[in-house]
Design a protein around this motif. Structure first.
Motif, short mmCIF file in Angstrom:
data_model
loop_
_atom_site.label_atom_id
_atom_site.label_comp_id
_atom_site.label_asym_id
_atom_site.label_seq_id
_atom_site.Cartn_x
_atom_site.Cartn_y
_atom_site.Cartn_z
N PRO A 97 -69.84 -27.18 4.51
CA PRO A 97 -70.12 -26.33 3.19
C PRO A 97 -70.21 -24.85 3.75
CG PRO A 97 -70.99 -28.12 2.97
CD PRO A 97 -70.58 -28.30 4.39
N ASP A 98 -71.30 -24.66 5.06
CA ASP A 98 -71.67 -23.34 5.39
C ASP A 98 -72.27 -23.37 6.84
OD1 ASP A 98 -72.36 -20.75 5.82
OD2 ASP A 98 -74.15 -21.10 4.36
N PRO A 99 -71.23 -23.38 7.80
CA PRO A 99 -71.63 -23.50 9.21
C PRO A 99 -72.73 -22.67 9.76
CG PRO A 99 -69.29 -22.88 9.03
CD PRO A 99 -69.71 -23.31 7.76
N CYS A 105 -74.92 -17.18 14.13
CA CYS A 105 -73.64 -16.40 14.70
C CYS A 105 -73.52 -15.10 13.90
CB CYS A 105 -72.37 -17.45 14.51
SG CYS A 105 -70.80 -16.52 15.11
N PRO A 106 -73.52 -13.97 14.70
CA PRO A 106 -73.54 -12.62 13.94
C PRO A 106 -72.33 -12.41 13.04
CG PRO A 106 -73.87 -12.53 16.52
CD PRO A 106 -73.36 -14.01 16.20
N VAL A 107 -72.60 -11.68 12.06
CA VAL A 107 -71.41 -11.24 11.17
C VAL A 107 -70.86 -9.92 11.60
CG1 VAL A 107 -71.21 -10.86 8.58
CG2 VAL A 107 -72.62 -12.82 9.09
N THR A 110 -64.81 -7.75 11.97
CA THR A 110 -63.69 -8.46 12.68
C THR A 110 -63.90 -9.86 12.80
OG1 THR A 110 -64.81 -7.88 14.73
CG2 THR A 110 -63.23 -6.30 13.96
N ARG A 111 -62.84 -10.82 13.40
CA ARG A 111 -63.03 -12.21 13.63
C ARG A 111 -63.94 -12.24 14.79
NH1 ARG A 111 -57.28 -12.56 13.12
NH2 ARG A 111 -57.11 -12.03 15.40
N VAL A 112 -64.72 -13.32 14.64
CA VAL A 112 -65.87 -13.71 15.56
C VAL A 112 -65.72 -15.30 15.59
CG1 VAL A 112 -68.25 -14.08 16.38
CG2 VAL A 112 -67.50 -12.01 15.16
N THR A 113 -65.27 -15.54 16.98
CA THR A 113 -65.21 -17.39 17.05
C THR A 113 -66.61 -17.56 17.61
OG1 THR A 113 -63.06 -17.13 17.76
CG2 THR A 113 -64.28 -19.07 18.69
N CYS A 114 -67.44 -18.59 16.92
CA CYS A 114 -68.66 -18.97 16.77
C CYS A 114 -68.84 -20.29 17.61
CB CYS A 114 -69.44 -19.33 15.53
SG CYS A 114 -69.22 -17.61 14.38
N VAL A 115 -69.47 -20.22 18.88
CA VAL A 115 -69.63 -21.60 19.42
C VAL A 115 -71.05 -21.95 19.63
CG1 VAL A 115 -69.33 -22.55 21.93
CG2 VAL A 115 -67.76 -20.78 21.03
N GLN A 125 -65.32 -16.77 11.96
CA GLN A 125 -65.72 -16.33 10.44
C GLN A 125 -65.17 -14.87 10.93
OE1 GLN A 125 -69.84 -17.08 10.76
NE2 GLN A 125 -70.48 -15.12 11.48
N LYS A 126 -64.80 -14.11 9.68
CA LYS A 126 -64.65 -12.67 9.42
C LYS A 126 -65.40 -12.35 8.21
CE LYS A 126 -61.09 -9.29 9.11
NZ LYS A 126 -59.44 -9.10 8.90
N GLY A 127 -66.44 -11.55 8.48
CA GLY A 127 -67.45 -11.25 7.68
C GLY A 127 -68.35 -12.45 7.66
N LYS A 128 -68.68 -12.66 6.27
CA LYS A 128 -69.30 -13.94 5.90
C LYS A 128 -68.45 -15.25 5.79
CE LYS A 128 -73.54 -11.64 4.26
NZ LYS A 128 -74.54 -11.65 3.28
N GLY A 129 -66.98 -14.96 5.71
CA GLY A 129 -66.02 -15.77 5.35
C GLY A 129 -65.60 -16.85 6.50
#
Length: 230
Positions: A97-99, A105-107, A110-115, A125-129
């Motif tokens: 629902p909301d990882p 993970c910083p918002v 641009t796209r951020v791959t969160c590990v 995520q991109k922004g908060k999405g």
């Protein structure tokens, strides 16, 4: 009068016949083979997630509940044993629902791959999405940990083969830091104690991630893989 009595008897007999034929069908036994798996190493975690009494002891009802969960989520092992792969699937389900609920993970715009090495999860995520995942991963083992912090994808090789580790296949490799890459791991994602520093995904998830990302995309890694030193 005799005619009415005869009609009533026929109707009563027909109703009784219908009831007699319906009852066995409703009471037919369900195909539910015995569930005999012993308690697994992640018994308590599965019991908690499934709303079972959390006592670490396997009951028949516990076993059936775990087996139903495994089957519903396509686990290759679906016998009611609370193994690592099933527990990792629980973490994916709980995070879905909301990882990034904890904000680790910083918002960014641009796209951020969160590990997330704590939970062994990856999402994009991109922004908060969230635009991909969360999916299960396997990060580096002791002395070969995945390096935390900010990184950028600097090279991609769809059919990469390792020149260091016995020509091991690394499909859909996306390198982000000094030889460490996001890539598919053929076979069981949970075999062994960890990767040699790369972020392993199932091949299917790695293929989807390949189609989404590009060079210069940002990757952010944090946390500690369970079972490794801080």
């Amino acid at each position: 009068m005799r005619t009415n009595s005869l009609i009533g008897a026929v109707v009563a007999t027909a109703a009784t016949a219908l009831l007699c034929t319906a009852v066995p069908s409703a009471a037919a036994p369900v195909n539910d083979p015995a569930c005999t798996a012993p308690a697994g190493p992640y018994q308590r975690q599965l019991e908690k997630h499934l709303g079972r009494p959390v006592d670490g002891r396997q009951s028949t009802d516990d076993c059936r509940a775990i087996r139903t969960f495994q089957t519903a989520h396509g686990r290759p092992r679906a016998d009611g044993f609370a193994d690592l792969g099933t527990y990792r699937t629980v973490l994916v389900v709980e995070a879905a629902p909301d990882p990034n609920a904890a904000g680790r993970c910083p918002v960014a715009t641009t796209r951020v791959t969160c590990v997330d090495m704590d939970r062994q999860l990856l999402w994009v995520q991109k922004g908060k999405g969230v635009v991909f995942g969360p999916v299960p991963i396997r990060t580096g083992r002791d002395a070969q940990e995945t390096r935390p912090g900010w990184h950028s994808i600097y090279w991609r090789d769809r059919d990469h083969v390792s020149t260091i580790y016995d020509n091991a296949p690394m499909p859909y490799s996306q390198f982000f830091d000094g030889g460490q890459a996001l890539h598919g791991h053929p076979g069981d994602l949970y075999d062994g104690g960890g990767s040699a520093g790369c972020v392993n995904l199932t091949v299917a998830d790695a293929a989807k991630l390949w189609d989404l990302l590009a060079e210069d995309d940002r990757v952010y890694v944090w946390g500690v893989k369970p079972g490794t030193a801080d």
